[in-house]
Write an enzyme that holds these catalytic residues in place. Sequence first.
Site, PDB file in Angstrom:
ATOM      1  N   TYR A  54       0.817  -1.215   0.000  1.00  0.00           N
ATOM      2  CA  TYR A  54       0.000   0.000   0.000  1.00  0.00           C
ATOM      3  C   TYR A  54       0.852   1.267   0.000  1.00  0.00           C
ATOM      4  O   TYR A  54       0.369   2.337  -0.375  1.00  0.00           O
ATOM      5  CB  TYR A  54      -0.940   0.044   1.213  1.00  0.00           C
ATOM      6  CG  TYR A  54      -1.942  -1.074   1.301  1.00  0.00           C
ATOM      7  CD1 TYR A  54      -2.113  -2.000   0.271  1.00  0.00           C
ATOM      8  CD2 TYR A  54      -2.726  -1.220   2.446  1.00  0.00           C
ATOM      9  CE1 TYR A  54      -3.037  -3.025   0.380  1.00  0.00           C
ATOM     10  CE2 TYR A  54      -3.659  -2.239   2.556  1.00  0.00           C
ATOM     11  CZ  TYR A  54      -3.794  -3.147   1.519  1.00  0.00           C
ATOM     12  OH  TYR A  54      -4.713  -4.163   1.629  1.00  0.00           O
ATOM     13  N   HIS A 112       0.365 -11.760   1.619  1.00  0.00           N
ATOM     14  CA  HIS A 112      -0.609 -10.991   0.848  1.00  0.00           C
ATOM     15  C   HIS A 112      -1.288 -11.828  -0.248  1.00  0.00           C
ATOM     16  O   HIS A 112      -2.493 -11.716  -0.457  1.00  0.00           O
ATOM     17  CB  HIS A 112       0.076  -9.761   0.233  1.00  0.00           C
ATOM     18  CG  HIS A 112      -0.847  -8.605   0.038  1.00  0.00           C
ATOM     19  ND1 HIS A 112      -0.436  -7.292   0.148  1.00  0.00           N
ATOM     20  CD2 HIS A 112      -2.163  -8.546  -0.266  1.00  0.00           C
ATOM     21  CE1 HIS A 112      -1.474  -6.486  -0.068  1.00  0.00           C
ATOM     22  NE2 HIS A 112      -2.521  -7.232  -0.329  1.00  0.00           N
TER      23      HIS A 112
END
Length: 277
Positions: A54, A112
């Site tokens: 992010y 992830h």
Amino acid sequence: MPLSLGSLVEIAPGVLMPRLGFGTYKAAEGSEVEGAVAEALRAGYRGVDTASFYGNERGVGRAIAESGLARKDVFVATKVWNDEQGYDGTLRALERSLGRLGLAHVDLYLVHWPQPALARDTWRAMERALADGLTRAIGVCNHLPHHVEALLAHASVPPAIDQVEFHPLLQSPDLQAYLRERGIALQAWAPLIRGRAGSVPELVRIAGAHGVTPSQVCVRWALQLGHCAVPKSVHAARIRENADVFGFELSEDEMAAIAALDRSERLGPHPDVGPGA
């Protein structure tokens, strides 16, 4: 016990995670993510979800540090990205994430996306990070049952959660059943259908019956199913709206009507393909 913004789930021995957390995907580093996280904490959220990918861990960390809340009162999760996986890579990635967050440990560290060729070494590193106290729990994202089965074949510690795309148009009943059977918490990303909830007539109808928004219906539905969720927004009103889902309850008929909306419709990549493919 009635659901509330303070509702918790035990995802690992002695590790309690808020059922409703705050997502920060696409919240830009700097004032945008700092303002969003600060607003979420003021609104009563106590779980914050970020990721190496992010690019906003520094802002998340600053907002938490400046909130005035004790570290133990904020549940922080971050993730190792695909090109960081492997044994040494995962440990170095966590060290970098902790540095950016300004924390000595996170509460939850997540893989992830599945990377089958690296999965064994990555999970070994996750277990090492857990043993070393750098995280209080470890889990995965975007893993389907066959990914989790492959992991469990060599894991000493099972994943605490599986954070997956989950919303009324993608309900993954087989995955739900699989995770329940193994005691792994399902945490929904994109629970608001990425802003499309208001375009689904049945959700609009149910929302009108309760005097709430279709997005609030989506969050409430996921929580009533027994799952967790991390809705995201950078707008103060929406941040508070997404947390205001505890003044109404969906009936059995309404839950059944939402169940009938499942189209197996993904908004993000398929876990067997992954992002960027």
